[in-house]
Scaffold this active site. Structure first.
Site, PDB file in Angstrom:
ATOM      1  N   CYS A 139      12.388 -17.650  23.419  1.00 55.01           N
ATOM      2  CA  CYS A 139      11.509 -17.765  22.610  1.00 55.01           C
ATOM      3  C   CYS A 139      10.082 -17.453  23.537  1.00 55.01           C
ATOM      4  O   CYS A 139      10.094 -18.239  24.829  1.00 55.01           O
ATOM      5  CB  CYS A 139      11.333 -18.971  21.830  1.00 55.01           C
ATOM      6  SG  CYS A 139       9.975 -19.146  20.744  1.00 55.01           S
ATOM      7  N   ASP A 185       7.615 -19.090  23.313  1.00 50.52           N
ATOM      8  CA  ASP A 185       6.620 -20.410  23.368  1.00 50.52           C
ATOM      9  C   ASP A 185       6.426 -21.092  24.530  1.00 50.52           C
ATOM     10  O   ASP A 185       7.293 -20.822  25.571  1.00 50.52           O
ATOM     11  CB  ASP A 185       7.673 -21.643  22.553  1.00 50.52           C
ATOM     12  CG  ASP A 185       7.011 -22.758  22.378  1.00 50.52           C
ATOM     13  OD1 ASP A 185       6.101 -23.356  23.275  1.00 50.52           O
ATOM     14  OD2 ASP A 185       6.961 -23.210  21.027  1.00 50.52           O
ATOM     15  N   ARG A 245       6.040 -23.477  26.008  1.00 50.28           N
ATOM     16  CA  ARG A 245       6.775 -24.747  26.316  1.00 50.28           C
ATOM     17  C   ARG A 245       8.064 -24.649  26.954  1.00 50.28           C
ATOM     18  O   ARG A 245       8.634 -25.598  27.292  1.00 50.28           O
ATOM     19  CB  ARG A 245       6.557 -25.708  25.225  1.00 50.28           C
ATOM     20  CG  ARG A 245       5.075 -26.337  24.726  1.00 50.28           C
ATOM     21  CD  ARG A 245       5.103 -27.020  23.446  1.00 50.28           C
ATOM     22  NE  ARG A 245       5.704 -26.144  22.644  1.00 50.28           N
ATOM     23  CZ  ARG A 245       5.760 -26.518  21.267  1.00 50.28           C
ATOM     24  NH1 ARG A 245       5.397 -27.710  20.754  1.00 50.28           N
ATOM     25  NH2 ARG A 245       6.419 -25.661  20.478  1.00 50.28           N
ATOM     26  N   HIS A 289      14.923 -23.081  20.771  1.00 52.75           N
ATOM     27  CA  HIS A 289      14.459 -24.480  21.120  1.00 52.75           C
ATOM     28  C   HIS A 289      14.043 -25.335  19.822  1.00 52.75           C
ATOM     29  O   HIS A 289      13.750 -24.734  18.850  1.00 52.75           O
ATOM     30  CB  HIS A 289      13.244 -24.676  22.103  1.00 52.75           C
ATOM     31  CG  HIS A 289      12.126 -23.830  21.436  1.00 52.75           C
ATOM     32  ND1 HIS A 289      10.887 -24.634  20.963  1.00 52.75           N
ATOM     33  CD2 HIS A 289      11.693 -22.723  21.200  1.00 52.75           C
ATOM     34  CE1 HIS A 289       9.949 -23.750  20.503  1.00 52.75           C
ATOM     35  NE2 HIS A 289      10.422 -22.595  20.652  1.00 52.75           N
ATOM     36  N   CYS A 333      10.992 -25.172  16.908  1.00 55.14           N
ATOM     37  CA  CYS A 333      10.442 -23.785  17.114  1.00 55.14           C
ATOM     38  C   CYS A 333       9.503 -23.318  15.843  1.00 55.14           C
ATOM     39  O   CYS A 333       9.965 -23.157  14.644  1.00 55.14           O
ATOM     40  CB  CYS A 333      11.509 -22.644  17.036  1.00 55.14           C
ATOM     41  SG  CYS A 333      11.053 -21.040  17.411  1.00 55.14           S
TER      42      CYS A 333
HETATM   43 CO    CO Z   1       9.999 -20.956  19.496  1.00 57.63          CO
END
Ligand code: CO
Length: 213
Positions: A42, A44, A46, A98, A101
């Site tokens: 992803c 993302d 993080r 994750h 998400c």
């Molecule tokens: Co995500």
């Protein structure tokens, strides 16, 4: 502009540190990369793949998009996959989602996100396929996290379904496919599924029996 100069300053420090630790580091990587892994994850911020797996430059080939989707008409992903499998000959392909998400959460709402709707639609389709199981989960967070897991498993099957992977399995008995999920709470990765080379697919309609290699 302070935000940007922070990055450039950090980069200068990092490059200096790397050379101090290993004077040949950049020279060695200059002409060749031989990563063992392709990571599909992803976007993302993080979930930085090289940081959470402590891999160094040259060790991991990375493709990221919203909610780590493997869509069989996505040219960008398919070209990354083909290059990684056929030219870099990676040993492992990892799809890593994750918990928590945002892409998965958004797909579970009926909110209009504009263009992003087109991307989230693929997750909605998976939701529909697994509706009975998901609707049986009363806790909202747990329901999202279960769809995160189901999504990883579905996307890993999408990887296996490609002619790129099936051809590689026939030709060199690799790569191994792995479905993982990362937990933002403790920074740990959990394994959900492994698909070894040569495995029969989740449905025979995806298998090509006359692949040219
Ligand atoms: Co995500």
């Amino acid at each position: 502009m302070r935000e940007l100069s922070k990055l450039l300053e950090a980069n200068r420090k990092w490059a200096k540190h790397m050379v101090q630790e290993d004077p040949e580091f950049f020279r060695r990587l200059l002409h060749v990369q031989r990563p063992d892994y392709l990571w599909i994850g992803c976007s993302d911020s993080r979930v930085p793949p090289d940081q959470i797996t402590q891999t160094k430059p040259g060790e991991i080939f990375i493709h990221r998009n919203i909610a780590n989707l493997v869509i069989h008409t996505d040219m960008n992903l398919l070209c990354v996959l083909q290059y990684a499998v056929e030219f870099l000959e990676v040993k492992h392909v990892i799809v890593c989602g994750h918990y928590g998400c945002g892409g998965i959460k958004a797909a579970m709402t009926r909110h209009d996100y504009g263009l992003i709707n087109k991307w989230l639609r693929h997750i909605k389709d998976i939701y529909r396929l697994h509706e009975a199981e998901l609707e049986g989960i009363t806790d909202d967070e747990q329901r999202v996290n279960r769809l995160v897991e189901i999504n990883v498993i579905e996307q890993l099957h999408h990887v296996a379904d490609t002619s790129i992977i099936q051809r590689a399995w026939k030709k060199r008995q690799g790569p191994h496919l792995h479905g993982w999920v990362y937990d933002l709470n403790d920074g740990l990765i959990r394994s959900l599924i492994d698909i070894p080379p040569g495995t029969h697919l989740d449905h025979p309609i995806y298998e090509f029996d006359d692949l040219k290699i």
